[in-house]
Write a protein that holds these residues in place. Structure first.
Motif, PDB file in Angstrom:
ATOM      1  N   UNK A  62      49.951  53.529  41.065  1.00  0.00           N
ATOM      2  CA  UNK A  62      49.157  53.163  42.238  1.00  0.00           C
ATOM      3  C   UNK A  62      47.726  52.760  41.890  1.00  0.00           C
ATOM      4  N   UNK A  63      47.113  53.442  40.931  1.00  0.00           N
ATOM      5  CA  UNK A  63      45.693  53.212  40.632  1.00  0.00           C
ATOM      6  C   UNK A  63      45.453  52.166  39.544  1.00  0.00           C
ATOM      7  N   UNK A  64      46.500  51.623  38.971  1.00  0.00           N
ATOM      8  CA  UNK A  64      46.323  50.643  37.894  1.00  0.00           C
ATOM      9  C   UNK A  64      45.484  49.435  38.304  1.00  0.00           C
ATOM     10  N   UNK A  65      45.659  48.862  39.501  1.00  0.00           N
ATOM     11  CA  UNK A  65      44.828  47.709  39.878  1.00  0.00           C
ATOM     12  C   UNK A  65      43.338  48.013  39.934  1.00  0.00           C
ATOM     13  N   UNK A  66      42.988  49.295  40.070  1.00  0.00           N
ATOM     14  CA  UNK A  66      41.576  49.693  40.105  1.00  0.00           C
ATOM     15  C   UNK A  66      41.105  50.229  38.762  1.00  0.00           C
ATOM     16  N   UNK A  67      41.992  50.161  37.770  1.00  0.00           N
ATOM     17  CA  UNK A  67      41.655  50.685  36.439  1.00  0.00           C
ATOM     18  C   UNK A  67      41.871  49.625  35.365  1.00  0.00           C
ATOM     19  N   UNK A  68      41.484  48.408  35.663  1.00  0.00           N
ATOM     20  CA  UNK A  68      41.585  47.333  34.682  1.00  0.00           C
ATOM     21  C   UNK A  68      42.836  46.507  34.771  1.00  0.00           C
ATOM     22  N   UNK A 129      35.056  39.381  47.494  1.00  0.00           N
ATOM     23  CA  UNK A 129      36.405  39.365  46.944  1.00  0.00           C
ATOM     24  C   UNK A 129      37.184  38.133  47.368  1.00  0.00           C
ATOM     25  N   UNK A 130      38.085  37.752  46.503  1.00  0.00           N
ATOM     26  CA  UNK A 130      39.034  36.696  46.840  1.00  0.00           C
ATOM     27  C   UNK A 130      40.227  37.317  47.522  1.00  0.00           C
ATOM     28  N   UNK A 131      40.913  36.536  48.304  1.00  0.00           N
ATOM     29  CA  UNK A 131      42.125  37.062  48.914  1.00  0.00           C
ATOM     30  C   UNK A 131      43.337  36.438  48.272  1.00  0.00           C
ATOM     31  N   UNK A 132      43.683  35.245  48.716  1.00  0.00           N
ATOM     32  CA  UNK A 132      44.858  34.579  48.196  1.00  0.00           C
ATOM     33  C   UNK A 132      44.627  33.957  46.838  1.00  0.00           C
ATOM     34  N   UNK A 133      43.406  33.986  46.336  1.00  0.00           N
ATOM     35  CA  UNK A 133      43.045  33.431  45.053  1.00  0.00           C
ATOM     36  C   UNK A 133      43.392  31.959  44.970  1.00  0.00           C
ATOM     37  N   UNK A 134      43.432  31.279  46.101  1.00  0.00           N
ATOM     38  CA  UNK A 134      43.663  29.846  46.085  1.00  0.00           C
ATOM     39  C   UNK A 134      42.334  29.129  45.932  1.00  0.00           C
ATOM     40  N   UNK A 135      41.605  29.531  44.944  1.00  0.00           N
ATOM     41  CA  UNK A 135      40.388  28.856  44.510  1.00  0.00           C
ATOM     42  C   UNK A 135      40.710  28.364  43.107  1.00  0.00           C
ATOM     43  N   UNK A 156      36.081  38.803  24.838  1.00  0.00           N
ATOM     44  CA  UNK A 156      35.876  39.102  26.252  1.00  0.00           C
ATOM     45  C   UNK A 156      37.198  38.987  27.008  1.00  0.00           C
ATOM     46  N   UNK A 157      37.375  39.850  27.991  1.00  0.00           N
ATOM     47  CA  UNK A 157      38.570  39.867  28.820  1.00  0.00           C
ATOM     48  C   UNK A 157      38.166  39.617  30.268  1.00  0.00           C
ATOM     49  N   UNK A 158      38.699  38.564  30.869  1.00  0.00           N
ATOM     50  CA  UNK A 158      38.307  38.207  32.235  1.00  0.00           C
ATOM     51  C   UNK A 158      39.206  38.892  33.254  1.00  0.00           C
ATOM     52  N   UNK A 159      38.602  39.301  34.366  1.00  0.00           N
ATOM     53  CA  UNK A 159      39.321  39.936  35.476  1.00  0.00           C
ATOM     54  C   UNK A 159      38.819  39.295  36.765  1.00  0.00           C
ATOM     55  N   UNK A 160      39.718  38.716  37.523  1.00  0.00           N
ATOM     56  CA  UNK A 160      39.363  38.125  38.805  1.00  0.00           C
ATOM     57  C   UNK A 160      39.648  39.124  39.915  1.00  0.00           C
ATOM     58  N   UNK A 161      38.649  39.389  40.743  1.00  0.00           N
ATOM     59  CA  UNK A 161      38.796  40.398  41.786  1.00  0.00           C
ATOM     60  C   UNK A 161      39.516  39.844  43.006  1.00  0.00           C
ATOM     61  N   UNK A 162      40.411  40.659  43.562  1.00  0.00           N
ATOM     62  CA  UNK A 162      41.262  40.239  44.677  1.00  0.00           C
ATOM     63  C   UNK A 162      41.390  41.382  45.674  1.00  0.00           C
ATOM     64  N   UNK A 163      41.596  41.046  46.934  1.00  0.00           N
ATOM     65  CA  UNK A 163      41.705  42.015  48.009  1.00  0.00           C
ATOM     66  C   UNK A 163      42.702  43.130  47.668  1.00  0.00           C
ATOM     67  N   UNK A 164      42.311  44.412  47.799  1.00  0.00           N
ATOM     68  CA  UNK A 164      43.195  45.530  47.407  1.00  0.00           C
ATOM     69  C   UNK A 164      44.548  45.525  48.092  1.00  0.00           C
TER      70      UNK A 164
END
Length: 355
Positions: A62-68, A129-135, A156-164
């Motif tokens: 459950x917490x993986x999306x908030x832990x990298x 935050x992005x939602x559908x990431x259609x950017x 470097x490792x990139x992470x794009x933030x998205x609605x929980x």
């Protein structure tokens, strides 16, 4: 309205590019619903045990999306993303090398048109935050390796933030995490930029829902003056701020005229305040014709990663600290645009407007 159909002799390469963008559009408009339906049907079938086992896994994970998150280099390197990149095409351009021993917050501008629900982070990270990431620029550059992020920024490792919310959808969550998408919760961003050994990049679309209502070809209005939550976290954890401007992002879709004060804009603002997401009325092209549809136009996207703003760690930043760094960020963002605008089709009379 006269419909302009695509010619029959379109080269196979371009057809594959269109197919790649079509599946990307589908992924963030309907794939979540399809995954949920499959899970429900599985639970109601003779294969219910598989659904039960997955539910157990979901609880543990459950917490993986908030832990990298849980990215997959294999998924990020799929050949479909090369066709996706070439459809526009998309190009990632760096201005300076970035130290892999530091953590970074990339402020991505402009937000572009939203095609799905978007909401705001609570407690300080307003509308980042992005939602559908259609950017397209954000997804292509930071959720795939098609534009060479790992080659341009080694270590470097990139992470794009998205609605929980989307990380609660069975099966769909695993797919989006494989590309490097993570939750846009405050705890998630804190986890990324608090990594002692550095090497993390959190990519945030700063403008949020209000900016999507101004997204149209030629638009240069950015909703950023009151977006200071990411500034506060940068100070708290000493993450370096990097302005990113994606030339061409607003050229992908047309939008109905909705100037401030108009009946349409008033309705859109009211819906946003009630439901937490913007409702831009947009259109572009279709799969087999060029006159209308939800497929983006074939417009070049050049995403410029600016110079990092050095941030001294301040565990308890004051309002003055936040305001001062915010002004520096706005100045650097404006400079980044001014230094590159002539190269990408803007003239001397065109400037960014901060709201």
């Amino acid at each position: 309205m006269k419909i302009e159909f695509a010619p029959l002799n379109v080269p196979l390469r371009r057809r594959l590019q269109t197919a790649a963008v079509l599946q990307w559009t589908f992924s963030f408009l309907a794939l979540a619903q399809c995954c949920l339906a499959v899970f429900v049907l599985l639970a109601l079938s003779d294969w219910w045990m598989l659904a039960l086992l997955y539910s157990g896994w979901l609880w543990l994970d459950w917490d993986t999306p908030s832990s990298g998150g849980r990215r997959s280099r294999w998924v990020r390197s799929w050949v479909v993303w090369d066709y996706f990149r070439d459809y526009f095409p998309i190009k990632l351009i760096k201005t300076v090398d970035l130290d892999p021993r530091k953590n970074y917050i990339f402020g991505f501008h402009p937000h572009g048109v939203l095609m799905a629900v978007l909401t705001c982070l609570s407690h300080g990270l307003s509308a980042v935050c992005l939602s559908g990431v259609l950017v397209a620029g954000a997804f292509g550059n930071f959720c795939t390796e098609s534009t060479g992020f790992s080659r341009l920024f080694p270590g470097l490792t990139s992470h794009l933030l998205m609605l929980p919310f989307w990380f609660r959808v069975p099966l769909f969550r695993d797919y989006i995490m494989s590309g490097g998408l993570v939750s846009s919760s405050k705890s998630s961003l804190s986890y990324l930029v608090n990594r002692p050994e550095g090497g993390n990049v959190a990519v945030i679309a700063v403008g949020g829902a209000p900016e999507s209502l101004d997204a149209r070809p030629g638009a240069l209005t950015l909703q950023v003056r009151n977006r200071k939550g990411f500034i506060k976290l940068a100070l708290k954890y000493g993450a370096q701020l990097v302005p990113v401007f994606s030339f061409g992002e607003n050229e992908l879709f047309d939008q109905m005229e909705n100037p401030s004060g108009s009946n349409l804009r008033t309705l859109q603002n009211r819906l946003q305040s009630i439901m937490g997401f913007a409702v831009p009325l947009f259109h572009a092209r279709g799969v087999f014709q060029y006159s209308f549809g939800l497929m983006p136009y074939r417009k070049s996207i050049h995403t410029i990663v600016g110079k990092p703003i050095l941030v001294a760690q301040t565990p308890c930043p004051s309002s003055e600290d936040i305001e001062s760094l915010h002004q520096v960020y706005l100045t650097c963002l404006n400079d980044l645009f001014e230094q590159n605008k002539h190269t990408y089709g803007f003239n001397n009379d065109q400037h960014l407007t901060f709201k």
